[in-house]
Every structure is written in structure tokens, then in C-alpha cells.
Design an enzyme around this catalytic site. Structure first.
Site, PDB file in Angstrom:
ATOM      1  N   HIS A 139      35.632   3.526 -25.843  1.00 18.58           N
ATOM      2  CA  HIS A 139      36.084   4.924 -25.872  1.00 18.58           C
ATOM      3  C   HIS A 139      35.404   5.638 -27.028  1.00 18.58           C
ATOM      4  O   HIS A 139      35.343   5.090 -28.122  1.00 18.58           O
ATOM      5  CB  HIS A 139      37.593   4.972 -26.052  1.00 18.58           C
ATOM      6  CG  HIS A 139      38.106   6.378 -26.218  1.00 18.58           C
ATOM      7  ND1 HIS A 139      38.212   7.256 -25.164  1.00 18.58           N
ATOM      8  CD2 HIS A 139      38.486   7.057 -27.331  1.00 18.58           C
ATOM      9  CE1 HIS A 139      38.669   8.414 -25.616  1.00 18.58           C
ATOM     10  NE2 HIS A 139      38.840   8.320 -26.930  1.00 18.58           N
ATOM     11  N   GLY A 149      10.516  13.803   3.466  1.00 26.01           N
ATOM     12  CA  GLY A 149      10.388  12.356   3.545  1.00 26.01           C
ATOM     13  C   GLY A 149       8.965  11.899   3.292  1.00 26.01           C
ATOM     14  O   GLY A 149       8.075  12.724   3.010  1.00 26.01           O
ATOM     15  N   THR A 196       0.801  -1.225   0.000  1.00 27.72           N
ATOM     16  CA  THR A 196       0.000   0.000   0.000  1.00 27.72           C
ATOM     17  C   THR A 196       0.838   1.282   0.000  1.00 27.72           C
ATOM     18  O   THR A 196       0.285   2.385   0.029  1.00 27.72           O
ATOM     19  CB  THR A 196      -0.983   0.002   1.196  1.00 27.72           C
ATOM     20  OG1 THR A 196      -0.228  -0.290   2.375  1.00 27.72           O
ATOM     21  CG2 THR A 196      -2.065  -1.044   1.039  1.00 27.72           C
ATOM     22  N   GLY A 197       2.169   1.143  -0.031  1.00 31.98           N
ATOM     23  CA  GLY A 197       3.037   2.281  -0.316  1.00 31.98           C
ATOM     24  C   GLY A 197       3.121   3.344   0.755  1.00 31.98           C
ATOM     25  O   GLY A 197       3.035   3.070   1.955  1.00 31.98           O
TER      26      GLY A 197
END
Ligand code: FAD
Ligand code: NAD
EC number: 1.8.1.4
Length: 468
Positions: free
Chosen positions: A446, A273, A145-146
Site C-alpha cells: 500500500h 489489421g 517472416t512476420g
């Protein structure tokens, strides 16, 4: 009542991947998503829309500032059409979420739209937005459910001027001055989007450096580059109040000397957050325990305290990353099918999609010091690469940390063009427990940015870098 081997609650990268793997393993699978579109935070309001805006704003900035260096002249003014940029982003999201619906169909996974809540440990109620309820039975359930944006207790997220990433992904105007609380991944990625589009941006960070969980050398380099891009930083500032005064937001903070500092802007992005999301799940009805951080508690098999119920992704402990959720989705599906899968959490890479990009895997120098592991560091600057000079992307470096005694690679930290993709080489090397010597003996095409990885490995094995 429909009966399933597995019901997955939540269709983010954890949930939908878990469902696909369950179906591949022959398990009859259902997935329940409360929103009308599949894909969760990542596809709808996270990874995909943010990367679409990062790419579009990067093109705009190049057209404004860098095309001329390449001998490209644009007659007339380069103009921003924010509405079109946003509608392109919306169509990228739509295509991607539709892609998940296709994958559910292809794998014969039953999809249910509605809020999933436990009635007991084997029955899930699904309440649709229209108010209809139905119940399914599942032998096993995977909670996926995150998460939702976190905030600070004194902040009122009004979604107009004081916003989270969700609103920042759909602003109708470019802010004049965007205040960003939190110099983590979201603050820097979205701060850079609006800086490129013309906003002044001030990042207010509580810790003494931005991206504080990554290697300190990366914080330093990204700060330096973003300061050149005219982003302002106030680190070691503790935000104490945020007030929307109408057309203005006033943020007050105390600096490290204890002095009160005031910031004014027209938008304030709160990016401190995210928090696990279990509202409406009725975990109690199944007897599933949450910990004191609100995460679903799991053991090493990602099994909750209820034997037939598992949990994955942002709703459990650990990094809140889409690819971490995906690994866990596969892990749980295979566990349910009786296999013995494995995840090495130390080898989950972390990426910040600013430009230059920032990417990491394994231990940082700070962690090695804390763990008292003796190490060697080899670093190579991007500016010494022919490829970087050709594209004009000369900021950044690749740093390889190895065990001093055995030369095993313990951590790789990069800043530079396309390092989000380059980090995969480091993950592969570490998965096979390569030494720096191993990497230094591999041929790298390269000119590529990847040559910096070989050069850093040469530097880590006794100052043998060739091009510095
Ligand atoms: P989520 O993606 O949050 O999905 C959970 C789903 O469950 C949601 O769709 C929700 O509606 C649904 N749900 C919740 N409860 C119920 C219920 N009871 N019944 C039915 N459905 C329910 N990570 C990266 O790795 N790379 C990136 O570049 C990146 N960029 C990001 C940018 C932004 C702005 C944000 C916000 C996040 C970003 N992330 C990124 C993090 C990433 O989005 C999350 O780590 C990831 O989505 C977690 O996946 P999940 O499956 O655990 O949960
Ligand atoms: P974050 O954890 O990356 O950063 C939050 C920042 O806010 C930290 O630097 C923290 O020190 C700071 N902070 C906390 N409290 C504060 C305060 N009171 N005042 C000032 N600063 C404060 O969180 P986020 O940027 O909000 O992102 C949320 C999650 O989403 C993260 O876990 C991240 O992994 C995930 N994400 C990942 C990506 C990516 O992989 N590229 C992109 C976006 C989001």
C-alpha cells in the site's frame, strides 16, 4: 557452403529469440534478415517506436494540461518540437536494434543480411541488396517472416495522406484532423499520440465497439475516457471509399441504418489489421504449405508440412503479438533440441498502451457466456485507490472473472494506470491456477495500483471488497 543446424529467416522478436535459444542449446545457428537493421516490425516500426511516441506525447500532454494541478507552473508557452520527438524515437529504436546485433554476436549466431528464399527444403538462398547471392545449408529452418499492414481492397495507401502505422510513426507535421480507420490497438495507440500532440482524431470502426476482441467493459471504459480526451468515434460504420483529393482525404462509410456518412481530414491512418508476410520466401520450393489466409500452416509443434521446417510469430495463426512470437521462438528451439516445451495460449496477455492502459488475460465475459460457463465477476474501480488519487489517474477498473463453482480465476481485465505491468500478476496467478480467494489473501503493498487486483478478488469472493 556454410552448414547450420538451424537457419532462422526473419529477425523480429520471434526470429531473434528463436536464434538465441537455439544457440543456448548448442545448435549452430544462422539468422537471415532482409533489412539492414535487426529486430523486425516490433523494434523498427512497431512496439518500440510506438511506445516511445506514446511516452513522449504523454509528457507533452501532462506539461500542457496536468502540471498545473500539481502546482507546477511553466513560465511561457509549452511548445512541441516534433522533429526532436521523432529523433528521440529514432535513437531509442537504434539503441534497441543494435542491442540485438550485440546479442547475436554474444551468442555466436551468424547473421546474414539479405532476402532469404528456399531453394529446396535444406538450402536457402540469400540475396543481398547489392545483388550478390549465397547459399547456406540448414538441417532445420524456422520461418519467422512476420507480417505487413493489411488494407481494404478499394484503398490506395499512398503513404503521404493515406498511411499505415509505418508512416504514422514518422510524420513530419501534426495532422489537423486524422481519420483513423479501425478502432483496434494501432488505431487507438497512434490516434491517442496525435490527439495529445494537437490533432483532431476521428476513429471509424466497423464493429459496434472499439477493441472489439477485448472484454466489452474495457471497450466501454476506454471509449468513455477517450471521448473525455475529445477523440471522436464512429462505430458500426462500414468504410466504402477513401480518396486523397490533394490536401484532404475524404472517407465515405455507411452507418448501421445504411446511411452514407462522409468524413474529411488531412491524414487517414488505415489500421484494419495486419497480414502474414511470405513474399519472396519461395515457400513452394521447399514444399511448405500456406493456408487460405496466407499464413504458414503449422501443427501443434509449430512444424510445417515439411518435417524440418517450422514457423512462428505473425506469419502463423494466432494473436499478432511480440511476446507470443517470442514464446513460439523458444518453443521451436527447444522442440528441435529434443525437449517437450509447452505454451498456454490462453495465458498470453493482451495490452493496449493508451492512457489509461488496457490489459487482459484469459477469457472475456462474452466468451464465458458463449461457452456457457457459469462465472462470478468481481470488479474494483481505480478511483477508490489512494494511489490513483495521489497520481491523478482515477479512470478504470480491475475485473476478475472466476468459475462460479470452483473460484478458479478464468479471466482478468483491467483498465488503468500501469495495468500493462499489473497484468503480470494475473498471468502468474492463472498459471498456478489460483482462485480469487488465493489472490485475496495475498498481501499487496500500500499504496499501489496492484491493490485493485486484491480488491477485485475480494469482490469476486462474495462482495468483500474493503474500500468501496
Ligand atoms: P516481425 O517482427 O514482423 O519480423 C519479421 C522479420 O522478417 C522482418 O524484419 C522482415 O524484414 C524479415 N523478413 C521477412 N521475410 C524475409 C525474408 N524472406 N528473408 C529475410 N528476412 C525476411 N506487439 C506487442 O506485443 N506489443 C506491442 O506494443 C506492439 N506494438 C505494435 C505497434 C505497431 C505499430 C505494430 C505495427 C505492431 C505492434 N506489435 C506489438 C505487434 C508486433 O510488432 C508483432 O507481433 C511482432 O513484431 C511479430 O514478430 P515476428 O518475429 O513474428 O515478425
Ligand atoms: P486490430 O485487429 O487490433 O484492429 C483492427 C480494427 O479494425 C478492428 O477493430 C476491426 O474491427 C477494424 N476493422 C476491420 N475492417 C474494418 C473496416 N473495413 N472498417 C472499419 N474498421 C475495420 O489491428 P491493428 O490495430 O491494425 O493492429 C495489427 C496487429 O498488430 C494486431 O494484431 C495487434 O495485436 C498488433 N499490435 C499490437 C499492439 C499491442 O500489443 N499493444 C499494438 C499495435 C499493434
Amino acid at each position: 557452403m556454410s552448414t547450420y543446424d538451424v537457419a532462422v529467416i526473419g529477425s523480429g522478436p520471434g526470429g531473434y529469440v528463436a536464434a538465441i535459444r537455439c544457440a543456448q542449446l548448442g545448435l549452430k545457428t544462422a539468422i537471415i534478415e532482409k533489412y539492414a537493421t535487426m529486430g523486425g516490425t516490433c523494434l523498427n516500426v512497431g512496439c518500440i517506436p510506438s511506445k516511445a511516441l506514446l511516452d513522449s506525447s504523454h509528457h507533452y500532454e501532462d506539461a500542457l494540461k496536468h502540471f498545473e494541478d500539481h502546482g507546477i507552473e511553466i513560465p511561457g508557452e509549452v511548445k512541441l518540437n516534433l522533429e526532436k520527438m521523432m529523433s528521440r524515437k529514432a535513437s531509442v529504436v537504434e539503441q534497441t536494434t543494435k542491442g540485438i546485433e550485440f546479442l547475436m554476436d554474444k551468442n555466436k549466431i551468424d547473421t546474414f543480411q539479405g532476402m532469404g528464399s528456399f531453394k529446396d527444403k535444406t538450402h536457402i538462398n540469400i540475396a543481398s541488396a547489392e545483388g550478390e547471392d549465397q547459399t547456406i545449408e540448414a538441417k532445420h529452418t524456422i520461418i519467422a517472416t512476420g507480417s505487413k499492414p493489411a488494407s481494404l481492397p478499394f484503398i490506395d495507401i499512398d503513404k503521404e495522406r493515406v498511411i499505415t502505422s509505418t508512416e504514422a510513426l514518422k510524420l513530419k507535421e501534426v495532422p489537423k484532423h486524422m481519420l483513423v480507420i479501425g478502432g483496434g490497438v494501432i488505431g487507438l495507440e497512434l490516434g491517442q499520440v496525435y490527439k495529445r500532440l494537437g490533432a483532431d482524431v476521428t476513429v471509424i470502426e466497423y464493429m459496434d465497439r472499439i477493441i472489439p476482441t477485448m472484454d466489452a467493459a474495457q471497450s466501454k471504459e476506454l471509449t468513455k475516457v477517450m471521448k473525455k480526451q475529445k477523440v471522436k468515434f464512429a462505430v458500426s460504420h462500414k468504410v466504402t471509399s477513401v480518396e486523397n483529393t490533394g490536401d484532404e482525404v475524404v472517407v465515405k462509410a455507411t452507418d448501421k441504418k445504411g446511411k452514407e456518412v462522409e468524413f474529411k481530414g488531412d491524414y487517414c491512418l488505415v489500421s484494419v489489421g495486419r497480414k502474414p508476410f511470405t513474399n519472396g520466401l519461395a515457400a513452394d520450393n521447399a514444399g511448405v504449405k500456406l493456408n487460405d489466409r496466407g499464413q504458414v500452416e503449422v501443427n501443434e509443434h509449430l512444424q510445417t508440412n515439411v518435417e524440418n521446417i517450422y514457423a512462428i510469430g505473425d506469419v502463423i495463426k494466432g494473436a499478432m503479438l511480440a511476446h507470443k512470437a517470442e514464446e513460439e521462438g523458444v518453443f521451436v528451439a527447444e522442440t528441435i533440441a529434443g525437449q517437450k516445451p509447452h505454451i498456454d495460449y490462453n495465458l498470453i496477455p493482451g495490452v493496449v498502451y493508451t492512457w489509461p492502459e488496457v490489459a487482459s488475460v484469459g477469457k472475456t465475459e462474452e466468451q464465458l457466456k458463449e461457452d456457457k460457463i457459469e462465472y462470478t465477476s468481481g470488479q474494483f474501480p481505480m478511483r477508490a485507490l489512494g494511489r490513483s488519487r495521489a497520481s491523478g489517474d482515477t479512470d478504470g477498473f480491475v475485473k476478475i472473472l472466476t468459475n462460479k463453482e470452483t473460484d478458479e480465476v478464468l479471466g482478468v481485465h483491467m483498465v488503468g494506470a500501469r495495468v500493462a505491468d499489473l497484468i503480470a500478476e494475473a498471468v502468474t496467478a492463472m498459471e498456478f491456477r489460483a482462485s480469487a480467494e488465493d489472490i485475496s489473501r495475498m498481501s499487496h503493498a500500500h499504496p499501489t495500483y496492484a491493490e485493485a487486483v486484491k480488491e477485485a478478488a475480494l469482490a469476486a469472493t462474495g462482495n468483500r471488497a474493503l474500500h468501496v
